[in-house]
Enzyme design. Sequence first.
Site, short mmCIF file in Angstrom:
data_model
loop_
_atom_site.label_atom_id
_atom_site.label_comp_id
_atom_site.label_asym_id
_atom_site.label_seq_id
_atom_site.Cartn_x
_atom_site.Cartn_y
_atom_site.Cartn_z
N ASN A 480 28.27 -64.67 14.97
CA ASN A 480 27.28 -65.75 15.44
C ASN A 480 27.88 -67.03 15.21
OD1 ASN A 480 24.52 -67.15 16.59
ND2 ASN A 480 24.42 -67.59 14.33
N GLU A 481 28.23 -68.09 16.02
CA GLU A 481 28.51 -69.35 15.67
C GLU A 481 29.69 -69.50 14.74
OE1 GLU A 481 24.73 -70.92 14.45
OE2 GLU A 481 24.22 -71.64 16.36
N LEU A 482 30.57 -68.60 14.92
CA LEU A 482 31.65 -68.48 13.91
C LEU A 482 32.90 -69.50 14.38
CD1 LEU A 482 32.06 -64.45 13.57
CD2 LEU A 482 30.84 -66.28 11.96
N ASP A 563 26.56 -73.88 22.98
CA ASP A 563 25.39 -73.71 21.97
C ASP A 563 24.93 -75.24 21.45
OD1 ASP A 563 24.58 -73.60 19.16
OD2 ASP A 563 25.61 -71.80 18.57
#
Length: 930
Positions: A480-482, A563
């Site tokens: 997630n969101e790396l 995002d």
Amino acid sequence: MAIFKLILGLFLTLPVIAQNVIDLSGSDWTLANPPYNNISVPGAVPSQAHLDLYAAGIISDPYYGLNDFDLRWVAESNWTYSTTITGLESSSPTQTWLVFNGLDTFTSIEFCGQHLASTNNQFRQYYFDVSVLLSNCTAPTLSVNFGSAPLIADQIAAEPNQETWPYGVEIVYEFPNRQFIRKEQSDFGWDWGPAFAPAGIWQPAYVVQLMSPPNKSSDIYVRNSDFDISRVGQLNNLPPDQSAPWLLNASLDVLGTLPEGAALTYLFTNSSTNQTISCGNLTNATILANTITGTAVLDPAAYELWWPHGLGPQNLYNLTISVLDSSGATLATVNRRTGFRTIVLNMEVISEEQIAQGIAPGNNWHFEINGHEFYAKGSNFIPPDAFWPRVTSAKIQQLFDSVTAANQNMLRVWASGAYAPDFIYDIADQEGILMWSEFEFGDALYPTDQEFIENVIEEATYNVRRVNHHPSLALWAGGNELESLELQNVNDTAPEEYNFYLMQYEQLFLDVLINIVYANSKSISYIPSSTTNGYLELNFSLPEPMIERYNNKTPGFVYGDTDYYNYDSSVAFNYSSYPVGRFANEFGYHSMPSLQSWQEAISPSELYFNSSTVQLRNHHYPPGGLNTSNFANSSKGMGEMTIAAERWYKVPYKTDYVANFSAWCHTTQIFQADFYKSEIQFYRRGSGFPNRQLGSLYWQLEDIWQAPSWAGIEYDGRWKVLHYIAKDIYQPVIISPFYNVTTGDFEIYVTSDLWSSASGTAFFQWYQWDGTLITNVSIPVISFTVGALNTTLVYATTIDNSTLDYNNAVLYMNISARGQLPNTNTTTTFTHENFFHADSLANARLVDPGLRLTYDSSVQVFTIEATSGVAVWTWIDYPAGVLLNFDSNGFLLLPGHPKEVGYILKSDTTNGSWVEQVTVESLWDNTLAY
Ligand SMILES: *[C@@H]1O[C@H](CO)[C@@H](O)[C@H](O)[C@H]1NC(C)=O
Ligand SMILES: *[C@@H]1O[C@H](CO)[C@@H](O)[C@H](O)[C@H]1NC(C)=O
Ligand SMILES: *[C@@H]1O[C@H](CO)[C@@H](O)[C@H](O)[C@H]1NC(C)=O
Ligand SMILES: *[C@@H]1O[C@H](CO)[C@@H](O)[C@H](O)[C@H]1NC(C)=O
Ligand SMILES: *[C@@H]1O[C@H](CO)[C@@H](O)[C@H](O)[C@H]1NC(C)=O
Ligand SMILES: *[C@@H]1O[C@H](CO)[C@@H](O)[C@H](O)[C@H]1NC(C)=O
């Protein structure tokens, strides 16, 4: 020899030669925590210490009040689950194994009073040969001593030469150092949840005794399997040839010895009729250690395709795979329900043909089901409970019924919970919900020492193989969101160290994990990070087959998914602030749960907006540590909700503090729903714009507990305003307004995600809030045709406050269109209603709409009528003690147009009396003082 053997022997009347599998699930367990404070209570499997302590009355409901903070001692103790195993077979098993499908997390295991093993990964399946220990056993006791995950994480972090990261990269919610351990990351706190860091045998466990049957060469037990159905020639991440035959690859991981010459057979039956569809031998069977693999090419004409919800039927087949020895005796069989589909995340370069169609250059970033582009509509699925053992299939069935009821076809199974159990995928298979699934890494960078990597390899291999047969499985993402957040953080705070951390990131996400997916599945695509600009190159001959683009972008080109969070609510409805990408995988704003949910979790005296318990349960922004002193972060988030409500709506000033609280909670939900609706309309319109936007998954589907969050569904299943609005705006054909505050340009679009064009008419009428028609700015009835997966401008004008009194004008619009749902050949009528007002409703001259509510019990329908004005954000509410969802809610109601609203009742403890407690109100009620 062992004493227990003699005792057991007394009960055995017949010699048993069948494999003996003892399910250790149940309540024959004790939970104790010596040497801490000598608690000893009944325990269970699967369970976790908090649940058993709560059941025994040692602690109160972990979800009540401030227990998130007050139960730290449970997380900081060791907990031992112990039992004495009964039902062991004494007539000479060849091997005895202990199999744990999930241990959470750090254990030291004793069997027969002797140390057996230690474990350190919640997500692995562990299996131990205990034959030797059992042969010298006086009492078959099993005890699993769980260490404190937060304390052990701290110890690992403090080891010499341990990895460190630049400040701020490891996001700390409550307990720190989660990145060092392989445990559900949100167990240490998240911005929507508590931090209990539970411990226990959280998945089923078994004793497996293999026998030496007289008529077989070997006894084996299948501990995991991997069934992959792809098109012949298919490669991961690339669209396959849809006319190619199907390729079945079946692979079984066994305990026991696979005899030389072992073979595999398959049998497909229709899962609803049991009719045999096909059967045969798998070819090219290979045995590698304890894994046997074989393949079969299947005639595509024999199988009906599986489709997601709304795009076609969910055809399912039972697949039975058997292992045979060379004499033809069956050694083992496995049965899994599966389906035939291809699902690809297409990230290929935008082609010349696409550019000729008006699509902006860059790369694609959309899913294709069975070769068809489609619009992915859905939300993000987080752990439905802080304690997985109490997540039942009834709970998931009810939740997923809400997903499809809201016209959604995809969930993102977010990366920092746990790999979803099979029963969840089974329900998704049945409902037609695509599961974009993620490895459990999020909002942190991770160590890459050899021990950590080896642990991850075991975890990933087990889970990729375990769930691969589910047709609902749509994607594997590394975490997630790396890429968008974590690598960006490093680049911002320590640019000189960027290459070092990038190398580590690539080792884990572009070498280890991608190769595990590719080795175990041909059917599933992979991305390293939930939000990504896609790849520059995909080359299967490279050891790291995917070379990422990162920020290597050309202006004017469009690349990956987006995002987006913006807590400056002043620009919430200014769509020029929204990101323009190919897909929106996360976006949102938090809101309060309903009064009914708060009443489950806090004392009546705390039922006001900024009570200390309400604030301490609001983790946006997270406390960042373990104590209750940090109100500042929470008050910032409470403030964001308050300011948004005041800026855009009438807000309540009621003297009854509970009524005021309830109305405020509700108003924050209206803002949330309104904002998401505005974004979803924008993203969906993008399907016909150069960015060719083909998906929106909002943050987040459901709540983990009763607290403020981004969820559309509260912990007990109650729909917030958001879930009703999502249902509305995810209908196949919608009409939506776009107003540019700066220029006064006002455009109205019809957007469709059908796979063929739809035609119809749009009707418009301006009203004053008292219901009077406004005639000087009328819009005519308009006929339109909207193309497949496209949008069309039906009306454009400029408006200004001199011709239209912004505070006393609301535009009502509706459409009726004829078109076909994908994979049907019948024509359907699609209708949709929407409304628009140019200024904030805080300034609107709302009048009492004179709402009336009646109920017809013979047809179970409520009728709501506005008798003296336009009702905006009309809301039907129902009491605690019952769970239902109305067919629609949160709508605009015009005077003289009564609306009938049915409902689906899910549970009722009120004996039907809830009907009398249903109420209706609208935003105007916020102006009332009582
Ligand atoms: C058998 O168990 C006893 C204690 O339970 C231990 O002392 C002994 O070494 C064991 N023998 C073998 C052969 O493992
Ligand atoms: C606590 O649990 C850990 C992990 O199982 C173990 O290594 C340690 O010895 C335990 N401590 C106590 C006091 O039981
Ligand atoms: C299919 O088989 C299962 C188990 O053998 C049985 O429970 C079920 O009733 C059967 N269904 C039909 C439609 O025959
Ligand atoms: C199909 O699979 C289901 C679930 O695994 C099982 O209950 C059912 O008995 C199976 N039917 C047949 C005919 O194997
Ligand atoms: C499968 O293999 C067995 C043994 O080799 C053979 O007897 C049988 O005919 C084969 N079945 C099919 C459907 O090819
Ligand atoms: C089986 O193996 C042969 C020889 O290695 C190969 O040519 C063939 O493509 C394989 N068949 C399948 C279905 O994988």
